[in-house]
Each structure stands twice: as structure tokens, then as C-alpha cells.
Design a protein around this motif. Structure first.
Motif, PDB file in Angstrom:
ATOM      1  N   ALA A  23      14.579  -3.652 -14.484  1.00 42.64           N
ATOM      2  CA  ALA A  23      13.229  -4.179 -14.288  1.00 42.64           C
ATOM      3  C   ALA A  23      13.073  -4.749 -12.882  1.00 42.64           C
ATOM      4  N   ARG A  24      14.079  -5.471 -12.398  1.00 46.80           N
ATOM      5  CA  ARG A  24      14.024  -5.991 -11.034  1.00 46.80           C
ATOM      6  C   ARG A  24      13.858  -4.860 -10.027  1.00 46.80           C
ATOM      7  N   SER A  25      14.663  -3.807 -10.202  1.00 51.85           N
ATOM      8  CA  SER A  25      14.605  -2.673  -9.279  1.00 51.85           C
ATOM      9  C   SER A  25      13.239  -2.000  -9.334  1.00 51.85           C
ATOM     10  N   ALA A  26      12.715  -1.815 -10.553  1.00 50.28           N
ATOM     11  CA  ALA A  26      11.425  -1.138 -10.689  1.00 50.28           C
ATOM     12  C   ALA A  26      10.299  -1.968 -10.084  1.00 50.28           C
ATOM     13  N   VAL A  27      10.280  -3.265 -10.390  1.00 48.74           N
ATOM     14  CA  VAL A  27       9.235  -4.138  -9.845  1.00 48.74           C
ATOM     15  C   VAL A  27       9.313  -4.179  -8.322  1.00 48.74           C
ATOM     16  N   GLY A  28      10.521  -4.371  -7.792  1.00 50.79           N
ATOM     17  CA  GLY A  28      10.680  -4.402  -6.344  1.00 50.79           C
ATOM     18  C   GLY A  28      10.291  -3.086  -5.701  1.00 50.79           C
ATOM     19  N   GLY A  29      10.665  -1.968  -6.328  1.00 49.49           N
ATOM     20  CA  GLY A  29      10.342  -0.664  -5.771  1.00 49.49           C
ATOM     21  C   GLY A  29       8.845  -0.377  -5.763  1.00 49.49           C
ATOM     22  N   ILE A  30       8.155  -0.732  -6.857  1.00 50.16           N
ATOM     23  CA  ILE A  30       6.700  -0.504  -6.912  1.00 50.16           C
ATOM     24  C   ILE A  30       5.986  -1.365  -5.875  1.00 50.16           C
ATOM     25  N   ALA A  31       6.328  -2.645  -5.826  1.00 51.95           N
ATOM     26  CA  ALA A  31       5.694  -3.533  -4.843  1.00 51.95           C
ATOM     27  C   ALA A  31       5.994  -3.075  -3.429  1.00 51.95           C
ATOM     28  N   LEU A  32       7.211  -2.610  -3.196  1.00 57.48           N
ATOM     29  CA  LEU A  32       7.593  -2.115  -1.880  1.00 57.48           C
ATOM     30  C   LEU A  32       6.769  -0.886  -1.496  1.00 57.48           C
ATOM     31  N   ALA A  33       6.659   0.075  -2.419  1.00 58.63           N
ATOM     32  CA  ALA A  33       5.930   1.307  -2.118  1.00 58.63           C
ATOM     33  C   ALA A  33       4.452   1.028  -1.848  1.00 58.63           C
ATOM     34  N   LEU A  34       3.842   0.140  -2.637  1.00 57.15           N
ATOM     35  CA  LEU A  34       2.425  -0.150  -2.452  1.00 57.15           C
ATOM     36  C   LEU A  34       2.157  -1.022  -1.228  1.00 57.15           C
ATOM     37  N   SER A  35       3.158  -1.780  -0.795  1.00 58.54           N
ATOM     38  CA  SER A  35       2.959  -2.631   0.381  1.00 58.54           C
ATOM     39  C   SER A  35       2.810  -1.813   1.658  1.00 58.54           C
ATOM     40  N   VAL A  36       3.343  -0.595   1.664  1.00 56.00           N
ATOM     41  CA  VAL A  36       3.292   0.215   2.885  1.00 56.00           C
ATOM     42  C   VAL A  36       1.865   0.642   3.219  1.00 56.00           C
ATOM     43  N   PRO A  37       1.138   1.349   2.330  1.00 52.71           N
ATOM     44  CA  PRO A  37      -0.243   1.695   2.698  1.00 52.71           C
ATOM     45  C   PRO A  37      -1.142   0.477   2.846  1.00 52.71           C
ATOM     46  N   LEU A  38      -0.875  -0.574   2.068  1.00 52.14           N
ATOM     47  CA  LEU A  38      -1.696  -1.777   2.164  1.00 52.14           C
ATOM     48  C   LEU A  38      -1.568  -2.422   3.542  1.00 52.14           C
ATOM     49  N   THR A  39      -0.343  -2.659   3.974  1.00 54.71           N
ATOM     50  CA  THR A  39      -0.126  -3.295   5.276  1.00 54.71           C
ATOM     51  C   THR A  39      -0.535  -2.369   6.408  1.00 54.71           C
ATOM     52  N   THR A  40      -0.256  -1.081   6.266  1.00 53.13           N
ATOM     53  CA  THR A  40      -0.638  -0.128   7.299  1.00 53.13           C
ATOM     54  C   THR A  40      -2.149  -0.098   7.472  1.00 53.13           C
ATOM     55  N   GLY A  41      -2.899  -0.128   6.361  1.00 53.66           N
ATOM     56  CA  GLY A  41      -4.351  -0.147   6.451  1.00 53.66           C
ATOM     57  C   GLY A  41      -4.874  -1.402   7.130  1.00 53.66           C
ATOM     58  N   ILE A  42      -4.322  -2.569   6.769  1.00 50.75           N
ATOM     59  CA  ILE A  42      -4.758  -3.824   7.392  1.00 50.75           C
ATOM     60  C   ILE A  42      -4.465  -3.800   8.888  1.00 50.75           C
ATOM     61  N   ALA A  43      -3.272  -3.368   9.261  1.00 50.70           N
ATOM     62  CA  ALA A  43      -2.898  -3.334  10.677  1.00 50.70           C
ATOM     63  C   ALA A  43      -3.731  -2.316  11.442  1.00 50.70           C
ATOM     64  N   ALA A  44      -4.023  -1.170  10.822  1.00 52.59           N
ATOM     65  CA  ALA A  44      -4.824  -0.149  11.513  1.00 52.59           C
ATOM     66  C   ALA A  44      -6.240  -0.646  11.779  1.00 52.59           C
ATOM     67  N   VAL A  45      -6.773  -1.487  10.902  1.00 52.02           N
ATOM     68  CA  VAL A  45      -8.095  -2.065  11.130  1.00 52.02           C
ATOM     69  C   VAL A  45      -8.057  -3.089  12.257  1.00 52.02           C
ATOM     70  N   LEU A  46      -6.953  -3.846  12.340  1.00 49.52           N
ATOM     71  CA  LEU A  46      -6.862  -4.889  13.362  1.00 49.52           C
ATOM     72  C   LEU A  46      -6.513  -4.338  14.736  1.00 49.52           C
ATOM     73  N   ALA A  47      -5.661  -3.312  14.792  1.00 43.77           N
ATOM     74  CA  ALA A  47      -5.221  -2.769  16.074  1.00 43.77           C
ATOM     75  C   ALA A  47      -6.352  -1.965  16.711  1.00 43.77           C
ATOM     76  N   THR A  48      -6.584  -2.175  18.009  1.00 44.94           N
ATOM     77  CA  THR A  48      -7.618  -1.448  18.733  1.00 44.94           C
ATOM     78  C   THR A  48      -6.984  -0.272  19.456  1.00 44.94           C
TER      79      THR A  48
END
Length: 436
Positions: free
Chosen positions: A390-415
Motif C-alpha cells: 500500500a505504501r508503494s502504491a500510494v507513493g507511486g500514484i502520488a508521484l506519477a500525478l505530481s509530474v503533470p501537475l507540477t509541470t503544468g504549474i511551472a509552464a504557466v509561470l515560466a515565460t
């Protein structure tokens, strides 16, 4: 292609004004920056209020029985050094006593024990010796002359003092390893490495001063873990990487992913019916700290355990986005797509690292199961292994979803820096620019 003559010489042409305007700040940048900074400030205020409301009461808890001395207080330990070891009949009358002369000989010739003469190097009996006696069976310490150890000092109601073996003294070896770690990190990462070390100190301070006492007081595990994690993230990310839009993007992505990890952890524990009682330490907590929720403690462990890997991925993604945005001829879409390619590689490498790390922590348990002739299904669905899955699955899902989420936020902020085309300045034919 050469330009033809101007048919209207008195008119000021604006053929390249659009290209020049693209080279400046994008209209989306300042607005997005205000929104992100405002969100981080609002989250910081909520976290501060939560910390005030959940601040531990500092009430004293009863010391668990295994950690009590004869009078019910905390165990007192002293420094000791092994002088000599020998084989002798068990049952020496000098065992555990404070000795100012040679130990008394053991009468009889029964079962042999290992007797260890130890010099007491701290406390009220410093300078004296004591005798430790071991049966020599499995699990007994293998002491040799010169070993530094810790002794447990007990004082009975009559005032008599006795000593027993507590543990090996590991202060200097651990201090040496910590010093080597700090030197290497600072030598390679310079000031940023030093700030990261300060962040580690802050993180441990939050755990010791806030998280553990609040859990001990019986506070709800989810808000306590989220507040502690948020404080750690604010301190660690800004200390190690500085205050900028780049780090703010990483912080917002990590905080959002952390909330997602908390929800996933709660769902995994509820659906899989994980109690945490399969672990010996949790059983001791349940026995001696009745006001602490074991399920809550397990959930807090899930949340805290996801911090490091999420922080690693989100900071890398934010940095990748801002570096790609510095390339001329890049659009926001091109920057996002390029950073996601890097993120996919990062996910692939980090997910199996995460799983193998949890598997390594459960290796002794897996070894026991391997000789128990139990079916693979029974092993994988037993609670001890299910917790790690369960630890591995939770960490893996959160890790995978954090990539597009953070990339989208940074792409909006970066000019993005779009190439400037003007007289005598040919546009750069960047493949990424053509794809946009």
C-alpha cells in the motif's frame, strides 16, 4: 528573402512589432504568478492556524513499561568500556554490582557463561567497574576488550546500584558518518547543499517538537501530518532552492500532491483493512499509549514517507520547465511537452526505486515467509506485506500525478523566450518552435 522598396515612405511600418512583443513578458506570466503566490500565502496562513490549534499540550505521558527503571522513571544510561572477557560458571555474585576490586570468584563448575569486566566511565560510579554476564546464546552481544558500550543504571529502594548492558555506544561512528555526509554535500552543492542541511535540521525539529507530541496527545493524525509536512516543505524547498517562481511552482505542486497522497493513504487503509497491529512497535504503542490511534499513526507514516520522493520529483520538474523556457523559440506547449518527456523518465526510475526501498525494509519479513511454506497469495495479502504494498502504491500514484501537475504549474509561470525577428536578425529555426 530581400524586402522590396517601401511603397509608403512616410508611413512607419510595424511589420515586426508582433515578434518584438513576444520577446517580452507574456501576459499570462504576471497574473499566474500573483495567483500562485496568493495560493501559497493562503495555504501558509491555514497551516499556521492549524499548527496553533493542534499544538501539543506538552502533558506528560506515562513511560512505557519496557523503558522504565525500577522506580517507574526513565532508564538512566552511562558510558562504559569493556576491559576483559572470560568464560566462567554462571551466577557470579558480582554480576551487575559496582566493583572497586576484582570480581568475586563464582563457586561451582556448572554451565559456562561469558563474563565481561566493564569500566564505568560516567555517572556517580565513574572510575569503578562492573561485571556483565551473558549466556552466549543467539542474540547475545559479542563484546571484546576495548568496545565502548552503554550501561543501564538501576537504583533499588534500598539505594543499591546495579548495572546491565543497554546497547553499543554508537555516538562517534554516527557522528563521523554525519560529518562525512555534510562535508560531501557541501563540497559538491556548495551553499545550496549547506542550506539543504539546515532544512534537514528544521524537518527533524518539526517532527520532534510538533508531530510526535501532537500524536502522543491523541490528536487526529491526518491534520497533524499534513500541517507538519507543509511546514517541512515550506522550510526545506525555500531554504535549499531559494525563493523564486521556480521553487514556488515546485512547492505548490508538492503541496497539492501531498494532499492527494493523504487521501489515497486514507482510502488504501480503509479499503485494505490495514490496522498496523502486525508491527511490534505499533503493538507496544497500543499497549502503553492508549490514546494514540494506531491506524492514524499508520496513516501519518504514509504521508510523511511520501514527502521526500514528491519533493525530489517536483523540484526537478519545475527546474526542467524553467530551463526549457529559457531556450529561444519555445512556446508554453513546447516547454510542457519537453518537460513531460523528462518527467516520464523520472517517474520510471523513481517508481521502482520506491518499490525496492520498501521491499528492502521488509526483507527480514519476506525471508521468514520464504521458509514458512506459505503460498505467494497468502504472503502478499498478509498485513505486514500489504502495508508495504500500500505504501508503494500510494507513493507511486502520488508521484506519477505530481509530474503533470507540477509541470503544468511551472509552464504557466515560466515565460518562454520567443525568437526576435528583425532587420538583419534571422529567426532561429528551432525544431521545437516548428512543432508548436
Amino acid at each position: 528573402m530581400a524586402r522590396g522598396p517601401d511603397l509608403y515612405p512616410g508611413r512607419v511600418t510595424h511589420t515586426h512589432s508582433h515578434s518584438h512583443s513576444l520577446g517580452g513578458p507574456s501576459p499570462l506570466g504576471p497574473l499566474a504568478a500573483r495567483i500562485v503566490v496568493g495560493l501559497l500565502i493562503a495555504i501558509g496562513v491555514v497551516v499556521s492556524i492549524g499548527a496553533v490549534l493542534l499544538w501539543p499540550s506538552q502533558q506528560k505521558a506515562d513511560i512505557p513499561l519496557p523503558f522504565q527503571n525500577a522506580e517507574g522513571g526513565a532508564v538512566t544510561t552511562e558510558a562504559g568500556q569493556v576491559r576483559a572477557t572470560s568464560l566462567a560458571p554462571c551466577g557470579s555474585p558480582s554480576a551487575g554490582q559496582v566493583l572497586t576490586s576484582d570480581p568475586a570468584p563464582t563457586p561451582g563448575d556448572g554451565q559456562q557463561c561469558v563474563q565481561v569486566l566493564v569500566a564505568i566511565d560516567s555517572g556517580p560510579n565513574k572510575g569503578a567497574n562492573t561485571l556483565l554476564e551473558f549466556s552466549g546464546g543467539p542474540g547475545q552481544p559479542q563484546l571484546a576488550a576495548g568496545d565502548d558500550i552503554r550501561l543501564s543504571r538501576q537504583v533499588d529502594q534500598g539505594g543499591a546500584t546495579s548495572y546491565t548492558f543497554y546497547d553499543y555506544a554508537r555516538g562517534w561512528p554516527l557522528a563521523g558518518l554525519a560529518a562525512a555526509f555534510a562535508v560531501v554535500v557541501v563540497a559538491v552543492a556548495r551553499w545550496r547543499g549547506l542550506r539543504a542541511l539546515v532544512g534537514i535540521v528544521v524537518a527533524f525539529a518539526v517532527l520532534v517538537v510538533f508531530l510526535l507530541p501532537a500524536l502522543r496527545d491523541g490528536a487526529s493524525a491526518v491534520p497533524v501530518a499534513l500541517v507538519a509536512s507543509a511546514v517541512i516543505l515550506y522550510a526545506v524547498i525555500y531554504l535549499a532552492h531559494g525563493v523564486s517562481l521556480r521553487t514556488s511552482a515546485a512547492l505548490l505542486g508538492t503541496l497539492t500532491s501531498l494532499l492527494l497522497a493523504a487521501l489515497l493513504s486514507w482510502g488504501a487503509i480503509e479499503v485494505a483493512h490495514l490496522t498496523g497491529l502486525s508491527e511490534d512497535q505499533n503493538n507496544e504503542v497500543a499497549a502503553y499509549l492508549g490514546n494514540v490511534s494506531i491506524t492514524g499513526l499508520l496513516l501519518a507514516g504514509f504521508i510523511i514517507g511520501s514527502l521526500g520522493v514528491l519533493n525530489d520529483v517536483t523540484v526537478t520538474q519545475a527546474s526542467t520547465v524553467f530551463e526549457l523556457a529559457e531556450l529561444q523559440g519555445s512556446s508554453r506547449r513546447t516547454v510542457f511537452v519537453g518537460a513531460m518527456r523528462v518527467g516520464r523518465d523520472h517517474i520510471a526510475s523513481t517508481v521502482y526505486t520506491l518499490v525496492l526501498a520498501y521491499a528492502g525494509s521488509a526483507l527480514p519479513l519476506l525471508l521468514l515467509f520464504s521458509v514458512a511454506n506459505r503460498s505467494l497469495v497468502d504472503v502478499l495479502t498478509s498485513e505486514s506485506v500489504a502495508i508495504e504494498i500500500a505504501r508503494s502504491a500510494v507513493g507511486g500514484i502520488a508521484l506519477a500525478l505530481s509530474v503533470p501537475l507540477t509541470t503544468g504549474i511551472a509552464a504557466v509561470l515560466a515565460t518562454p523566450r520567443v525568437s526576435r525577428s528583425g532587420p538583419g536578425v534571422p529567426p532561429r529555426h528551432d525544431p521545437a518552435h516548428r512543432s508548436s
